[in-house]
Design a protein around this motif. Structure first.
Motif, mmCIF file in Angstrom:
data_model
loop_
_atom_site.group_PDB
_atom_site.id
_atom_site.type_symbol
_atom_site.label_atom_id
_atom_site.label_comp_id
_atom_site.label_asym_id
_atom_site.label_seq_id
_atom_site.Cartn_x
_atom_site.Cartn_y
_atom_site.Cartn_z
ATOM 1 N N LEU A 87 1.070 4.521 -2.874
ATOM 2 C CA LEU A 87 0.453 5.389 -2.404
ATOM 3 C C LEU A 87 1.739 6.308 -2.798
ATOM 4 O O LEU A 87 1.270 7.939 -3.701
ATOM 5 N N THR A 88 3.256 6.091 -2.530
ATOM 6 C CA THR A 88 3.784 6.799 -3.071
ATOM 7 C C THR A 88 3.904 6.766 -4.883
ATOM 8 O O THR A 88 4.364 8.165 -4.964
ATOM 9 N N ILE A 89 3.968 5.708 -5.524
ATOM 10 C CA ILE A 89 3.924 5.564 -7.142
ATOM 11 C C ILE A 89 2.655 6.716 -7.610
ATOM 12 O O ILE A 89 2.960 7.317 -7.857
ATOM 13 N N ILE A 90 1.649 6.780 -7.088
ATOM 14 C CA ILE A 90 0.236 7.214 -7.512
ATOM 15 C C ILE A 90 0.518 8.979 -6.880
ATOM 16 O O ILE A 90 -0.225 10.362 -7.598
ATOM 17 N N GLN A 91 1.324 9.320 -5.664
ATOM 18 C CA GLN A 91 1.088 10.426 -5.525
ATOM 19 C C GLN A 91 2.326 11.465 -5.736
ATOM 20 O O GLN A 91 2.546 12.409 -5.754
ATOM 21 N N TYR A 92 3.775 10.824 -6.170
ATOM 22 C CA TYR A 92 4.412 11.207 -6.329
ATOM 23 C C TYR A 92 4.903 11.272 -8.042
ATOM 24 O O TYR A 92 5.238 12.368 -8.875
ATOM 25 N N PHE A 93 5.866 10.381 -8.079
ATOM 26 C CA PHE A 93 6.514 9.806 -9.593
ATOM 27 C C PHE A 93 5.280 9.361 -11.150
ATOM 28 O O PHE A 93 5.649 9.870 -11.592
ATOM 29 N N VAL A 94 4.626 9.136 -10.410
ATOM 30 C CA VAL A 94 3.353 9.005 -11.770
ATOM 31 C C VAL A 94 2.805 10.037 -11.955
ATOM 32 O O VAL A 94 3.080 10.792 -13.194
ATOM 33 N N PRO A 95 2.445 11.421 -11.171
ATOM 34 C CA PRO A 95 2.108 12.981 -11.548
ATOM 35 C C PRO A 95 3.199 13.436 -12.354
ATOM 36 O O PRO A 95 3.402 14.198 -13.318
ATOM 37 N N MET A 96 4.452 13.109 -11.899
ATOM 38 C CA MET A 96 5.501 13.859 -11.811
ATOM 39 C C MET A 96 5.611 13.905 -12.856
ATOM 40 O O MET A 96 6.122 14.648 -14.286
ATOM 41 N N ILE A 97 5.324 12.420 -13.829
ATOM 42 C CA ILE A 97 5.681 11.780 -15.030
ATOM 43 C C ILE A 97 4.818 13.156 -16.137
ATOM 44 O O ILE A 97 5.698 13.334 -16.777
ATOM 45 N N ILE A 98 3.662 12.625 -15.388
ATOM 46 C CA ILE A 98 2.300 13.607 -16.076
ATOM 47 C C ILE A 98 2.582 14.891 -16.093
ATOM 48 O O ILE A 98 2.751 16.117 -17.216
ATOM 49 N N LEU A 99 2.928 15.627 -15.320
ATOM 50 C CA LEU A 99 3.353 17.042 -15.159
ATOM 51 C C LEU A 99 4.646 17.596 -15.488
ATOM 52 O O LEU A 99 4.316 18.500 -17.001
ATOM 53 N N TYR A 121 0.824 -1.122 -0.198
ATOM 54 C CA TYR A 121 -0.234 0.001 -0.245
ATOM 55 C C TYR A 121 0.950 1.311 -0.164
ATOM 56 O O TYR A 121 0.394 2.033 -0.658
ATOM 57 N N ASN A 122 1.607 1.037 1.100
ATOM 58 C CA ASN A 122 2.713 2.239 1.181
ATOM 59 C C ASN A 122 3.763 2.713 -0.570
ATOM 60 O O ASN A 122 3.034 3.751 -0.824
ATOM 61 N N VAL A 123 3.805 1.749 -0.930
ATOM 62 C CA VAL A 123 4.905 1.485 -2.401
ATOM 63 C C VAL A 123 3.728 2.740 -3.881
ATOM 64 O O VAL A 123 3.895 3.086 -4.280
ATOM 65 N N TYR A 175 12.675 8.667 -0.404
ATOM 66 C CA TYR A 175 13.008 7.707 0.852
ATOM 67 C C TYR A 175 12.082 6.841 1.289
ATOM 68 O O TYR A 175 12.464 5.728 1.701
ATOM 69 N N LEU A 176 10.743 7.216 1.230
ATOM 70 C CA LEU A 176 9.620 6.475 1.564
ATOM 71 C C LEU A 176 9.491 5.198 1.165
ATOM 72 O O LEU A 176 9.143 4.250 1.173
ATOM 73 N N LEU A 177 9.773 5.572 -0.717
ATOM 74 C CA LEU A 177 9.864 3.977 -1.133
ATOM 75 C C LEU A 177 11.307 3.595 -0.961
ATOM 76 O O LEU A 177 11.279 2.286 -0.689
ATOM 77 N N LEU A 178 12.239 3.417 -0.907
ATOM 78 C CA LEU A 178 13.149 2.815 -0.735
ATOM 79 C C LEU A 178 13.437 2.248 0.652
ATOM 80 O O LEU A 178 13.727 1.437 0.890
ATOM 81 N N ASN A 179 12.503 3.132 1.978
ATOM 82 C CA ASN A 179 12.224 2.223 3.195
ATOM 83 C C ASN A 179 11.267 1.008 2.426
ATOM 84 O O ASN A 179 11.722 0.561 3.139
ATOM 85 N N GLU A 180 10.169 0.995 2.083
ATOM 86 C CA GLU A 180 9.842 -0.274 1.909
ATOM 87 C C GLU A 180 10.458 -1.418 1.184
ATOM 88 O O GLU A 180 10.490 -2.483 1.213
ATOM 89 N N VAL A 181 11.402 -0.611 -0.241
ATOM 90 C CA VAL A 181 12.034 -2.049 -1.065
ATOM 91 C C VAL A 181 13.588 -2.020 -0.363
ATOM 92 O O VAL A 181 14.400 -3.092 -1.732
ATOM 93 N N LYS A 182 14.381 -1.075 0.024
ATOM 94 C CA LYS A 182 15.096 -1.429 0.664
ATOM 95 C C LYS A 182 15.637 -0.994 2.260
ATOM 96 O O LYS A 182 16.280 0.073 2.456
ATOM 97 N N PRO A 183 14.941 -1.395 3.218
ATOM 98 C CA PRO A 183 15.225 -1.170 4.766
ATOM 99 C C PRO A 183 16.650 -0.434 5.256
ATOM 100 O O PRO A 183 16.479 -0.205 6.314
ATOM 101 N N GLU A 184 17.358 -1.655 4.489
ATOM 102 C CA GLU A 184 18.703 -1.508 4.938
ATOM 103 C C GLU A 184 19.189 -0.274 5.187
ATOM 104 O O GLU A 184 20.820 0.246 6.266
#
Length: 345
Positions: free
Chosen positions: A191-203, A187-189, A251-260
């Motif tokens: 949310l991060t994608i639809i809140q930032y990365f996909v919109p930024m590509i469109i914008l 869910y967090n991944v 950071y929030l994306l990396l925190n979920e996919v690479k917590p180290e």
């Protein structure tokens, strides 16, 4: 939601850099400044847009939407969120543990969806001017739809947070409560994608094409200068949003996919800076309107002039009244005397 939950730190606190008292004071001041600027600035934008300019256009609805979202961030997210991140403890009422993360998520989603909708509208206006454009009624529907979608996708952040006590009740924190860890991570991944990365590509794609188109049109004599100014303001708003939120969302994306990454000693400082930078975006739009929009700049100066007038005149009036009252108090009381008629008693 607090710093411990977002970083996913389960190690002992002494393994990470501890902020000194001076550093805590500095961070508190920085958060207090952007919170005050966000509340005051966006309140002025809403007042000017609704009661002073009164121009019902498509862009006006988007400006109001951004203003309300940033105002909610300044009221609910910034003042309450920073204390949990800095002090690693939840000192607020338990009900706010549900409200604060939920409002922050809703406000961010509203801002992103509003910028995307505005970009699509401006793109259609520039490249497909011959076709039917968005009407005022359609803009209102889109605004309501944006809030509905934002409220819906943010529900888990409001429901799945609760106050927990650690170390025999001496430490209280606001943490997420979820039955399945993988579900929360997905869910967090998402949310991060639809809140930032996909919109930024469109914008970025839309406004890059718009900027190129306007630059090409600027060579013509019949170019609309007001349209250029509007595009410049919107591009600056999007650029500030992208730069401010990029470190935290990354950071929030990396925190979920690479917590180290949370094992780094100074990761808490990186988080503080990223979160403060993201929150500071809520106070930038009023500044952008003041610098690049003549109508807002004029209304800002009018409001500031009134504030300065009352700040300087009222104390002077009170000071004169106080002196006059003191003078009256010092004058001796006189008894009423009858004036002799023709000088004869």
């Amino acid at each position: 939601m607090n710093f411990t939950e977002e970083l996913g730190i389960l190690e002992e606190e002494d393994e990470f850099y501890e902020l000194s008292t001076l550093e805590l004071i500095i961070w508190c001041l920085l958060y207090a400044i952007i919170a005050a600027m966000a509340i005051i600035g966006n309140s002025m934008v809403l007042y000017i847009t609704i009661f002073r300019i009164r121009v019902k256009s498509i862009t006006t609805y988007f400006i109001l939407n951004l203003g309300f979202a940033d105002l909610f961030t300044g009221i609910f997210a910034i003042p309450f969120k920073f204390q949990a991140a800095l002090f690693q403890e939840w000192y607020l009422p338990s009900c706010l543990c549900h409200i604060v993360p939920y409002v922050e998520t809703v406000a961010l989603t509203v801002s992103v969806f509003t910028l995307v909708t505005s970009a699509v509208h401006e793109f259609r206006t520039i490249f497909f001017a011959k076709y039917a454009q968005m009407s005022e009624k359609s803009a209102k529907i889109w605004v309501l739809l944006i809030w509905f979608m934002s409220i819906t996708v943010s529900i888990p952040h409001g429901l799945f947070h609760s106050v927990h006590e650690f170390e025999n009740g001496t430490v209280v924190q606001c943490l997420p409560v979820y039955a399945e860890e993988n579900w929360w991570k997905i869910y967090n991944v998402y949310l991060t994608i639809i809140q930032y990365f996909v919109p930024m590509i469109i914008l970025d794609t839309a406004y890059t094409m718009i900027a190129v188109k306007i630059w090409t049109m600027s060579r013509r004599i019949d170019v609309d200068t007001s349209n250029q100014k509007l595009m410049r303001v919107l591009i600056i708003v999007v650029a500030c949003f992208s730069l401010c939120w990029f470190p935290l969302e990354t950071y929030l994306l990396l925190n979920e996919v690479k917590p180290e990454i949370n094992e780094w000693k100074y990761i808490n400082l990186l988080f503080f800076f990223s979160h403060w930078l993201a929150m500071s975006n809520s106070c930038l739009n009023p500044i952008i309107y003041y610098v690049y929009n003549e109508k807002y700049s004029e209304e800002y100066r009018r409001i500031f002039a009134k504030i300065c007038y009352f700040a300087t005149i009222r104390p002077k009036v009170k000071k004169i009244e106080r002196r006059w009252n003191e003078k009256l108090d010092k004058e001796p009381e006189t008894t009423e005397q009858h004036v002799p008629l023709n000088g004869v008693l």
